[in-house]
Design a protein around this motif. Structure first.
Motif, PDB file in Angstrom:
ATOM      1  N   GLU A  43      43.600  29.550  47.757  1.00  9.14           N
ATOM      2  CA  GLU A  43      44.915  28.939  47.529  1.00  9.14           C
ATOM      3  C   GLU A  43      45.793  29.808  46.636  1.00  9.14           C
ATOM      4  O   GLU A  43      46.993  29.940  46.877  1.00  9.14           O
ATOM      5  CB  GLU A  43      44.752  27.560  46.883  1.00  9.14           C
ATOM      6  CG  GLU A  43      44.225  26.502  47.807  1.00  9.14           C
ATOM      7  CD  GLU A  43      43.849  25.217  47.081  1.00  9.14           C
ATOM      8  OE1 GLU A  43      44.017  25.124  45.841  1.00  9.14           O
ATOM      9  OE2 GLU A  43      43.364  24.301  47.768  1.00  9.14           O
ATOM     10  N   ASN A  44      45.196  30.394  45.605  1.00 11.08           N
ATOM     11  CA  ASN A  44      45.970  31.179  44.651  1.00 11.08           C
ATOM     12  C   ASN A  44      46.289  32.587  45.137  1.00 11.08           C
ATOM     13  O   ASN A  44      47.046  33.303  44.481  1.00 11.08           O
ATOM     14  CB  ASN A  44      45.250  31.249  43.308  1.00 11.08           C
ATOM     15  CG  ASN A  44      45.267  29.918  42.602  1.00 11.08           C
ATOM     16  OD1 ASN A  44      46.220  29.159  42.717  1.00 11.08           O
ATOM     17  ND2 ASN A  44      44.203  29.609  41.890  1.00 11.08           N
ATOM     18  N   THR A  45      45.709  32.986  46.255  1.00 12.32           N
ATOM     19  CA  THR A  45      46.004  34.328  46.775  1.00 12.32           C
ATOM     20  C   THR A  45      46.715  34.277  48.125  1.00 12.32           C
ATOM     21  O   THR A  45      46.960  35.312  48.717  1.00 12.32           O
ATOM     22  CB  THR A  45      44.707  35.163  46.918  1.00 12.32           C
ATOM     23  OG1 THR A  45      43.798  34.475  47.768  1.00 12.32           O
ATOM     24  CG2 THR A  45      44.081  35.440  45.573  1.00 12.32           C
ATOM     25  N   SER A  46      47.050  33.080  48.586  1.00  9.79           N
ATOM     26  CA  SER A  46      47.674  32.943  49.911  1.00  9.79           C
ATOM     27  C   SER A  46      49.018  33.660  50.008  1.00  9.79           C
ATOM     28  O   SER A  46      49.382  34.142  51.076  1.00  9.79           O
ATOM     29  CB  SER A  46      47.835  31.475  50.285  1.00  9.79           C
ATOM     30  OG  SER A  46      48.697  30.836  49.373  1.00  9.79           O
ATOM     31  N   ASP A  47      49.734  33.750  48.906  1.00  9.83           N
ATOM     32  CA  ASP A  47      51.056  34.387  48.938  1.00  9.83           C
ATOM     33  C   ASP A  47      51.033  35.818  48.399  1.00  9.83           C
ATOM     34  O   ASP A  47      52.068  36.418  48.194  1.00  9.83           O
ATOM     35  CB  ASP A  47      52.058  33.550  48.146  1.00  9.83           C
ATOM     36  CG  ASP A  47      51.676  33.409  46.675  1.00  9.83           C
ATOM     37  OD1 ASP A  47      50.501  33.674  46.328  1.00  9.83           O
ATOM     38  OD2 ASP A  47      52.546  33.024  45.881  1.00  9.83           O
ATOM     39  N   LYS A  48      49.847  36.382  48.231  1.00  8.28           N
ATOM     40  CA  LYS A  48      49.729  37.738  47.669  1.00  8.28           C
ATOM     41  C   LYS A  48      49.783  38.802  48.777  1.00  8.28           C
ATOM     42  O   LYS A  48      49.656  38.504  49.959  1.00  8.28           O
ATOM     43  CB  LYS A  48      48.408  37.887  46.901  1.00  8.28           C
ATOM     44  CG  LYS A  48      48.224  36.882  45.782  1.00  8.28           C
ATOM     45  CD  LYS A  48      49.206  37.088  44.658  1.00  8.28           C
ATOM     46  CE  LYS A  48      48.928  36.110  43.532  1.00  8.28           C
ATOM     47  NZ  LYS A  48      50.038  35.777  42.744  1.00  8.28           N
ATOM     48  N   GLN A  49      49.951  40.025  48.339  1.00  9.29           N
ATOM     49  CA  GLN A  49      49.984  41.162  49.250  1.00  9.29           C
ATOM     50  C   GLN A  49      48.628  41.346  49.931  1.00  9.29           C
ATOM     51  O   GLN A  49      47.587  41.010  49.356  1.00  9.29           O
ATOM     52  CB  GLN A  49      50.316  42.445  48.460  1.00  9.29           C
ATOM     53  CG  GLN A  49      51.668  42.435  47.791  1.00  9.29           C
ATOM     54  CD  GLN A  49      52.794  42.518  48.802  1.00  9.29           C
ATOM     55  OE1 GLN A  49      52.660  43.117  49.859  1.00  9.29           O
ATOM     56  NE2 GLN A  49      53.922  41.885  48.481  1.00  9.29           N
ATOM     57  N   LYS A  53      44.660  40.580  48.690  1.00 16.47           N
ATOM     58  CA  LYS A  53      43.755  39.701  49.429  1.00 16.47           C
ATOM     59  C   LYS A  53      42.461  40.432  49.800  1.00 16.47           C
ATOM     60  O   LYS A  53      41.379  39.859  49.731  1.00 16.47           O
ATOM     61  CB  LYS A  53      44.432  39.165  50.694  1.00 16.47           C
ATOM     62  CG  LYS A  53      45.501  38.138  50.426  1.00 16.47           C
ATOM     63  CD  LYS A  53      46.086  37.645  51.737  1.00 16.47           C
ATOM     64  CE  LYS A  53      47.186  36.647  51.503  1.00 16.47           C
ATOM     65  NZ  LYS A  53      47.779  36.175  52.755  1.00 16.47           N
TER      66      LYS A  53
END
Length: 133
Positions: A43-49, A53
């Motif tokens: 959830e906390n990395t879903s919007d990361k580059q 990921k």
């Protein structure tokens, strides 16, 4: 070690007539902890580059491996309890009482195996109390 989901776990338990004791629950709780941890990471990395990921994937794999190991440990405890004929937590006090009667209160006379069973019973009970907090 293969992937293990709830249905696979239940099938193994049923197939072998294992019971889900409190000691088994200790490991299932540990597996659940890793599942929640993995979900939070995802959830906390879903919007990361994508590069971030990719780096996080090794942690997800590590925690998933720990989750699978905990489920297999739960099965191993269920198997051991079935083989010995008593549950570590639920029947631990009775087992210790029987040893005290057998050795007339001198627990130093207990075999190494019996002493390890008492030790495991005590440790599982402590761990179970911790998850209840």
């Amino acid at each position: 070690m293969s992937y293990m989901d709830y249905n696979e776990f239940q099938a193994i338990m049923l197939e072998n007539s294992y019971q889900q004791s409190k000691a088994v629950e200790v490991y299932l709780n540990k597996a659940s902890y890793y599942t929640r941890l993995i979900k939070r990471i995802v959830e906390n990395t879903s919007d990361k580059q994508p590069i971030v990921k990719a780096k996080i994937e090794k942690f997800i794999k590590m925690y998933n491996d720990k989750r699978i190991e905990a489920v297999w440990d739960a099965i191993s405890v269920a198997e051991l309890e079935k083989l010995q004929g008593w549950k570590f937590i639920e029947d631990g006090e009775e087992f210790i009482l029987q040893l005290q009667i057998k050795y007339q209160g001198n627990m130093k006379q207990a075999t190494e195996f019996e002493q390890k069973q008492v030790e495991l019973s005590t440790l599982y009970e402590q761990a179970y109390k911790e998850i209840g907090k």
